[in-house]
Design a protein around this motif. Structure first.
Motif, PDB file in Angstrom:
ATOM      1  N   CYS A  97      76.587  34.119  26.617  1.00  0.00           N
ATOM      2  CA  CYS A  97      76.209  33.344  27.962  1.00  0.00           C
ATOM      3  C   CYS A  97      76.787  31.843  27.656  1.00  0.00           C
ATOM      4  O   CYS A  97      76.824  31.391  26.475  1.00  0.00           O
ATOM      5  N   SER A  98      77.332  31.505  28.726  1.00  0.00           N
ATOM      6  CA  SER A  98      78.067  30.241  28.566  1.00  0.00           C
ATOM      7  C   SER A  98      77.192  28.945  28.529  1.00  0.00           C
ATOM      8  O   SER A  98      77.743  27.650  28.227  1.00  0.00           O
ATOM      9  N   GLN A 124      69.191  30.219  33.325  1.00  0.00           N
ATOM     10  CA  GLN A 124      68.922  29.611  31.933  1.00  0.00           C
ATOM     11  C   GLN A 124      68.307  28.312  32.095  1.00  0.00           C
ATOM     12  O   GLN A 124      68.566  27.626  33.225  1.00  0.00           O
ATOM     13  N   ASP A 127      70.034  35.886  35.434  1.00  0.00           N
ATOM     14  CA  ASP A 127      68.902  35.278  34.439  1.00  0.00           C
ATOM     15  C   ASP A 127      69.405  33.946  34.597  1.00  0.00           C
ATOM     16  O   ASP A 127      70.358  33.482  34.653  1.00  0.00           O
ATOM     17  N   SER A 161      81.313  35.126  32.145  1.00  0.00           N
ATOM     18  CA  SER A 161      80.264  35.100  31.076  1.00  0.00           C
ATOM     19  C   SER A 161      79.519  36.465  31.168  1.00  0.00           C
ATOM     20  O   SER A 161      79.162  36.964  32.266  1.00  0.00           O
ATOM     21  N   CYS A 218      74.477  27.744  34.604  1.00  0.00           N
ATOM     22  CA  CYS A 218      73.148  27.584  35.273  1.00  0.00           C
ATOM     23  C   CYS A 218      72.717  26.232  35.379  1.00  0.00           C
ATOM     24  O   CYS A 218      72.459  25.876  36.607  1.00  0.00           O
ATOM     25  N   PRO A 219      72.855  25.563  34.415  1.00  0.00           N
ATOM     26  CA  PRO A 219      72.502  23.902  34.541  1.00  0.00           C
ATOM     27  C   PRO A 219      73.632  23.207  35.449  1.00  0.00           C
ATOM     28  O   PRO A 219      72.836  22.621  36.230  1.00  0.00           O
ATOM     29  N   GLN A 233      76.627  33.348  39.794  1.00  0.00           N
ATOM     30  CA  GLN A 233      76.565  32.964  38.474  1.00  0.00           C
ATOM     31  C   GLN A 233      77.164  33.780  37.517  1.00  0.00           C
ATOM     32  O   GLN A 233      77.473  34.986  37.869  1.00  0.00           O
ATOM     33  N   CYS A 234      77.511  33.465  36.183  1.00  0.00           N
ATOM     34  CA  CYS A 234      77.960  34.284  35.241  1.00  0.00           C
ATOM     35  C   CYS A 234      79.587  34.946  35.726  1.00  0.00           C
ATOM     36  O   CYS A 234      79.730  35.880  35.089  1.00  0.00           O
TER      37      CYS A 234
END
Ligand SMILES: Cc1cc2nc3c(=O)[nH]c(=O)nc-3n(C[C@H](O)[C@H](O)[C@H](O)COP(=O)(O)OP(=O)(O)OC[C@H]3O[C@@H](n4cnc5c(N)ncnc54)[C@H](O)[C@@H]3O)c2cc1C
Ligand code: SF4
Ligand code: SF4
Ligand code: SF4
Lengths: 545, 411
Positions: B245-246, B277, B275, B235, B250-251, B231-232
């Motif tokens: 945060c993009s 989201q 984290d 971002s 996460c979704p 992830q990330c």
């Protein structure tokens, strides 16, 4: 258009008054916007409306200012202390009954806007803590930080403040923003320290990651944990402990104040509003399902809209975006109070015995009755669920009459194909599988030579007769393709289709037709390759026999 | 009242939604799209349903595209950009249409050009059946074979000239919906994107799913069995200076993971994250089912290196154990995020609408994120900042509402 359809175009009058339910910030903004645009408004408020709202952009006085503007606004009829108890009618002609200050009040409205607020409560008890001067909720800290005495109390005594976030519930960016703002204010005070114990930092909102960094640059310390730390409260003394795997030791802190997160949940009222207004209740008590076929402020019922915290956890700027979207939709529906509409479904009054099957099954609540069932052309979405459910065959869709469907099935079954190729008739919902099927052809996917696609308005329009007819007329296989669960534009069309398929299986068994000649599948409009795979698989299966 | 004209720049979900809403309100809309296709990034996404729809929003883009092409009030300008703009009561514009394009009046979607040039990248195919023409010329891939390319089309629909063509229009308001640029994962050098075939980004992931129907390894087309999502990527990255945060990675990672796992319960899936989201109203419930089926490790890996059989080793510091760790995977997905469109700079100068420190369009009013400081100029969608399809649609509706108000149609 055929002449028959032309005859069913009619001019209807729509009541221009709009009822707004909920008098918090969003509700008042909705009322003001509608009134400015010439729509008389009934604003149904309750005592504690606006008790919790996002003040990050308007400050604490914003609500009061708006309240005054609304109070001075002629076309806004404010019903205070009102609860909706009954709603009947169709778009352009709703009759709403409220209990307002213990009186029954009846009002006419062309559209209804639900603007309930979010509600918030402290979660101190989940952490096993007792609220006191040193164990405070986020709101209490915010008021401290907003007052001069509070600032002095924290700043002069160079306090250490610990936050507990994301352990009692998942959390969301709206709460996170308030935590990050408070942290920023604390670490900007000389000598004050902030520690944040947090599970997932919910930073999926403009500016939050930067705010988070600002706080850390100014000395705020974040501990990211999967489970809540141990917090011991001994009178005024506080101790927070957790095990740090990196240093392989306990980390202990004795802060002066512990700030506990709050919940932010849907208004309790939503449950009864959903029932009275016959709109779907979505996850976690928010109104409307997350159905991507609809614009975000629309519900399963035409003419009933949901804005702001009533439909999702969202702050003020997004709630006001909802209000702007709602205005577009109200204009499209009501316009200046007159509209030409074409009936999508009509009831044969000779055949109707008012059994009210249609009234109960219509997912868009488009049906009412005088001495027979009547379909509101402004509300009907033309899904055809009622037509297929009606035991008297009294309902016909104008674009998909049974006569047309029968001849369409006959043509499909009689279509020429290569000698050996099995004939497969696919009944495809126009919102999903029909799109996917046409795309599969256009993108040159391998498709069965004997495939015939029949477009249906919604899988809920597939009569058991269509299926049996297709098989009798010579199809080797029949497949009904609906939207995925939760993606049906008419919410339950795919469920009805599934039931009918199961009925059909029983019938096939009785007449001795093998079960594998009938199939049910779900698809989305963008699944061309899956469409191809499903029909090819079916071809293979029936070819094997 | 005479009909008002509006320009929408960018034909992604935000631009299409604004255009459609304004057209429904009776305005004339010019929808200007730089590429050969409407739909933006999101038209290429695949369905992420499990036994039920997970509300990823991909199919709503299909639907909006259909709405737009069926609307009578929208003039679509493909392969077109704004060349100049001048204030004159409203705005007077010169539109520049690419020198090479396929003429929709002549194209029959037969696909001969695409078949002939398969593998060269010169002719691209659209993602939706509602993209018309279904094919487009990629000017940057075009070399000297213009004449040959022209003659390939039996309908004579391929138009290639020496210079772009220009046309003049005037409008009363402008909406900027030019979208985002996906993060270029090559900038995270230690992950080896573009060097190791089985390290893919978020958009590759969609393309692979569309082509194969499952998560295949680009190296051999075989189904991947053990898959990592990081992830990330790009971002929330201080080193890169990307302090946002993009909001969508996460979704999309979680929904994709849930959907492929549903189809094939034997898959071994791991998500490396900082984290997680939220995905929507049903997130708390959805997240719990994800935790049952997917391994979550709270750590962002340090680097990736290839091992035998094109598999990959991921090295990380496991925070829950407090030790360095290493693990191998068949396929690694880099959850790349939303960056500002490099065109924003030029558009910002043309429209006199300023950008924020990150390079997205700045909104002039905290309460209304569609308003700019320039009169009659509005913003919608990811041009303003990261957001999902659904959020882009809401903002697009708000921008349409803003335009109607600005033009005096509403108050
Ligand atoms: C890998 C990935 C996966 C995602 N998955 C999901 C998901 O599952 N669900 C979800 O809700 N969101 C998802 N998103 C987010 C989603 O892509 C965006 O919300 C959406 O695409 C935003 O739409 P837009 O119209 O703002 O921008 P874009 O989709 O970027 O569209 C902008 C359009 O403008 C055109 N354009 C650009 N510059 C110009 C110019 N100068 N002149 C004319 N035209 C121009 C572009 O060609 C493009 O067509 C994902 C994002 C990524 C990166
Ligand atoms: S066709 Fe569908 S929407 Fe229309 S009345 Fe029948 S059930 Fe209701
Ligand atoms: S998962 Fe996405 S593409 Fe599939 S039906 Fe749901 S919203 Fe549409
Ligand atoms: S959405 Fe998730 S992966 Fe994307 S930047 Fe935000 S936290 Fe990272």
């Amino acid at each position: 258009m055929t002449t028959k359809q032309q005859n069913q175009v009619e001019k209807i009058h729509l009541e221009t008054t709009v009822a707004v339910i909920g008098g918090g910030y969003t509700g008042m903004a909705a009322a003001k916007t509608l009134a400015q645009n010439g729509y008389p408004v009934i604003l149904a408020r309750q005592e504690n409306d606006g008790a919790w709202h996002d003040t990050s952009l308007t400050g604490l006085d914003g609500l009061k200012t708006l309240e005054n503007q609304v109070a001075d606004n002629g076309p806004i009829d404010i019903l205070s202390q009102s609860t909706l108890i009954e709603a009947v009618g169709v778009p352009g002609d709703f009759t709403l009954t409220f209990m307002s200050e213990d009186r029954r009040v009846e009002k006419k409205a062309g559209a209804v806007v639900v603007a309930t607020d979010l509600s918030s409560s402290p979660l101190t008890f989940i952490y096993g803590l007792t609220p006191c001067a040193s164990v405070v909720s986020l709101s209490e800290l915010e008021s401290l930080l907003a007052s001069e005495t509070g600032q002095k109390e924290i700043g002069d005594k160079k306090k250490t403040i610990a936050f507990l976030v994301g352990f009692a519930h998942e959390g969301n960016p709206l709460l996170m923003q308030r935590v990050l703002e408070s942290v920023r204010k604390i670490v900007e005070m000389d000598g004050c320290t902030a520690y944040v114990y947090v599970n997932n930092l919910k930073v999926a909102e403009d500016g939050l990651e930067r705010l988070y960094k600002q706080g850390r640059d100014n000395g705020a310390i974040y501990f990211k944990l999967q489970t809540a730390p141990t917090v011991i409260q001994n009178n005024g003394d506080l101790r927070i402990t957790f095990y740090d795997p990196v240093i392989r030791n306990n980390i202990e802190l004795s802060p002066d104040i512990v700030v506990v997160e709050e919940s932010l949940v849907a208004d309790q009222q939503n449950i009864s509003l959903a029932e009275i207004l016959r709109i779907d209740l979505g996850p976690a008590g928010f109104l409307q399902k997350e159905n991507v076929h609809r614009l975000p402020v629309n519900t399963n019922r035409e003419g009933i809209f949901v804005v702001g915290g009533g439909r999702e956890i969202q702050g003020l700027s997004k709630s006001l975006a909802d209000v702007d979207n709602m205005l577009l939709q109200v204009r499209q529906l009501i316009g200046g109070g007159e509209k030409t509409v074409a009936a999508k479904a009509v009831v044969d009054r000779e055949k109707c015995t008012i059994c009210l099957t249609c009234y109960r099954c219509c997912p868009h609540a488009a049906i009412y009755w005088d001495d027979k069932a009547v379909i509101s052309p402004a509300a009907c979405q033309g899904c055809g669920i009622c037509a297929s459910e009606c035991p008297m065959d009294a309902i016909q869709l104008t674009d998909f009459t049974d006569t047309e469907m029968t001849s369409r099935i006959r043509e499909a079954a009689a279509a020429e194909t290569k000698a050996a190729a099995p004939k497969i008739i696919a009944f495809c919902c126009q919102n999903s599988a029909f799109e996917a099927g046409t795309a599969a052809g256009l993108f040159h996917y391998d498709l069965p030579a004997g495939l015939q696609i029949i477009k249906i308005p919604c899988a809920g329009k597939v009569d058991i007769n269509y299926i049996l007819n297709a098989l009798v007329e010579g199809a080797d296989g029949v497949i009904v393709m609906a939207c995925h669960t939760g993606n049906c534009k008419s919410e339950s069309g795919n469920t009805y289709a599934k039931w009918r398929i199961n009925d059909a299986y029983r019938k096939l068994e009785q007449i001795g037709i093998p079960k594998n000649r009938l199939e049910f599948a779900t698809l989305a409009s963008n699944m061309a390759s899956d469409f191809a795979r499903i029909v090819i698989d079916m071809e293979k299966r029936i070819s094997q026999k | 009242m005479e009909t008002k004209n509006v320009l929408v720049i960018g034909g992604g979900i935000a631009g299409m939604t604004t255009a459609f809403e304004l057209a429904e309100a009776g305005l004339n809309v010019h929808l200007v799209e730089k590429s050969g296709f409407l739909g933006g990034h999101a038209i290429q996404y695949t369905c992420k349903a499990t036994a039920e729809c997970l509300q990823c929003g991909a199919c709503s883009v299909e639907k909006m595209l259909k709405n737009v092409i069926e609307s009578g009030n929208i003039t679509i300008h493909l392969s077109t950009e704004v060349e100049t703009i001048e204030r004159s009561g409203g705005y007077a514009l010169t539109l520049k249409k690419s020198a090479a394009y396929i003429d929709p009046a002549k194209c029959t979607n037969c696909g001969v050009c695409y078949e002939k040039y398969k593998g060269t990248g010169i002719i691209a195919q659209g993602y939706s059946k509602n993209n018309f023409p279904l094919y487009a010329i990629c000017p940057e891939k075009l070399n000297n074979d213009a004449a040959a390319l022209k003659s390939v089309c039996p309908e004579g629909a391929i138009s290639i000239s020496d210079a772009p063509s220009f046309c003049q229009i005037s409008v009363d308001a402008v909406i900027i919906a030019s979208g985002f640029a996906p993060f270029d994962a090559r900038r995270k050098g230690t992950y080896g994107y573009s060097r190791f075939p089985n390290v893919v980004n978020g958009l590759d992931l969609e393309r692979i799913k569309r082509q194969y129907g499952y998560l295949a390894r680009p190296s051999d087309g075989q189904p991947a069995k053990k898959i990592a999502f990081i992830q990330c990527v790009g971002s929330r990255d201080e080193q890169l200076g990307n302090l946002w945060c993009s909001q969508v990675c996460c979704p999309y990672a979680l929904r994709t993971a849930a959907s492929v796992k549903h189809k094939n319960p034997d898959l071994d899936l791991t998500v490396f994250y900082m984290d997680i989201q939220n995905t929507g109203k049903s997130f708390p419930v959805f997240y719990e089912t994800c935790k049952d089926n997917i391994r979550f490790i709270r750590s962002i890996p340090v680097d990736i290196f290839p091992i035998e059989n094109d598999c990959l080793n991921i090295r990380l510091f496991d925070e829950s154990e407090g030790t360095p760790a290493m693990e191998s995977f068949d396929l690694v997905v880099l959850s790349t995020g939303i960056m500002p469109n490099p065109d924003n700079q030029k558009l910002s100068e043309q429209m006199a609408a300023s950008l924020d420190t990150d390079g997205f369009f700045k909104h002039a009013d905290g309460l209304d994120r569609t308003a700019t400081a320039a009169e009659g100029v509005f913003i919608a969608g990811t041009a303003q900042g990261p957001k999902t399809i659904a959020a882009s649609m809401v903002q697009a509706g708000q921008a349409a509402s803003g335009v109607l108000k600005y033009l005096g149609v509403t108050k």
